[in-house]
Design an enzyme around this catalytic site. Sequence first.
Site, PDB file in Angstrom:
ATOM      1  N   ASP A   1       2.271  -5.306   0.292  1.00  0.00           N
ATOM      2  CA  ASP A   1       3.330  -6.305   0.443  1.00  0.00           C
ATOM      3  C   ASP A   1       2.872  -7.540   1.185  1.00  0.00           C
ATOM      4  OD1 ASP A   1       3.108  -4.818   2.917  1.00  0.00           O
ATOM      5  OD2 ASP A   1       4.986  -5.771   3.531  1.00  0.00           O
TER       6      ASP A   1
ATOM      7  N   ASP B   1       3.582   0.362   5.547  1.00  0.00           N
ATOM      8  CA  ASP B   1       4.642  -0.446   6.156  1.00  0.00           C
ATOM      9  C   ASP B   1       5.113  -1.534   5.192  1.00  0.00           C
ATOM     10  OD1 ASP B   1       4.614   0.817   8.753  1.00  0.00           O
ATOM     11  OD2 ASP B   1       2.704  -0.183   9.103  1.00  0.00           O
TER      12      ASP B   1
ATOM     13  N   ASP C   1      -0.505   0.671   0.479  1.00  0.00           N
ATOM     14  CA  ASP C   1      -0.101   0.332   1.831  1.00  0.00           C
ATOM     15  C   ASP C   1       1.151   1.125   2.188  1.00  0.00           C
ATOM     16  OD1 ASP C   1      -0.248  -1.232   4.257  1.00  0.00           O
ATOM     17  OD2 ASP C   1       1.448  -2.386   3.502  1.00  0.00           O
TER      18      ASP C   1
END
Length: 361
Positions: free
Chosen positions: A227, A26, A24
Amino acid sequence: MGETTTTSVRAEPVITRYRGLICDLDGVVYRGATAVPHAVETLNRVTAHGVPVVFATNNASRSPRSVGDHLRGLGIAQQGWSVVTSSQAAAAHLAERLAQGAPVCAVGGPGVAEALTEAGLTPVRVADLGDTPVEAVVQGLGTDVTWSELTAVGYLVEAGTIWVATNVDLTLPTPYGQAPGNGALVALVQTATSASPHVVGKPQAALFDLARSRLGTAQPETLVCGDRLDTDIKGANSAGLDSLFVLSGASRLRDLAFAERSSRPTYVAADLSGLLAPGLPLHTTSPDHLVELGPDAVPRVPSAGDNGTRLQSVVTMAWAARDEGRAVSDHAGLWATIERQLGLVQPKLATQQTSRSVAGH
């Protein structure tokens, strides 16, 4: 698992067990224009050792080329990686169902229209709808999406037009805090209509499948890093992939402690540097990982061991207690104290005006 095997597995870096990484962006690699600590050097070491990386992002606002420029600007090596976006997953979904060149309304950032063009479809902006009937609408994140555009999406989908949402993340991490994500805008349209979109982004399988096709790896050979428990980790589990959850972005330790089984990761680390650290899967137990619940109903932080091992101990204890029906406190202050004891640093919020908060996305 025997003691010798356990010690051997613990001693090797997590990433050495896999042939490809889906990562990922961001909150994992960057927050806005700023790199997350340890992310760049870790990824460069991973690719230098021959493990390819596909950056798979639900953020549909930018094209893979633009994202790539951003990554190179942060210091990511020139080779060994590629980018796939939820806009590309949306375009691939429609390309399988519509004729070549079919007109599709594109709402969101430039990445939406570029992905449709790349897939052989014809993007149509809302301003041009009066002249061109469309067969579908793709709604993705864009910093300049207007009320008029959301209204147009509502009119189209209420009339039966195919509606594809790139993702439904309610928030987007920035250096200044959480900003509204595409899911918040999709929810506005849903509130005003009776329609529901087909979602292609995480936690759905489409984006993971697209990323893994780029890697050319089998499921057991592929690791996902993210996250967000509700998108990255839940999606990895649904796709049959192992995952590393990092505490550098949206979800916190308390969220992980109370995660349902479908959203529990294989590994946990403070940040991406956990890829290069030794570690056991969280479902693996050994005597030195056993801790107790304290009188405040939160796991006691072990005094011995490195922070990574202590973090794993806290998480496994919380899961075991909850699975056995024992009470575990969800007091935010107590969990924040545990994070500090484990050396976990909350993402810093800048003091500049929030008008700049999405500049790097």
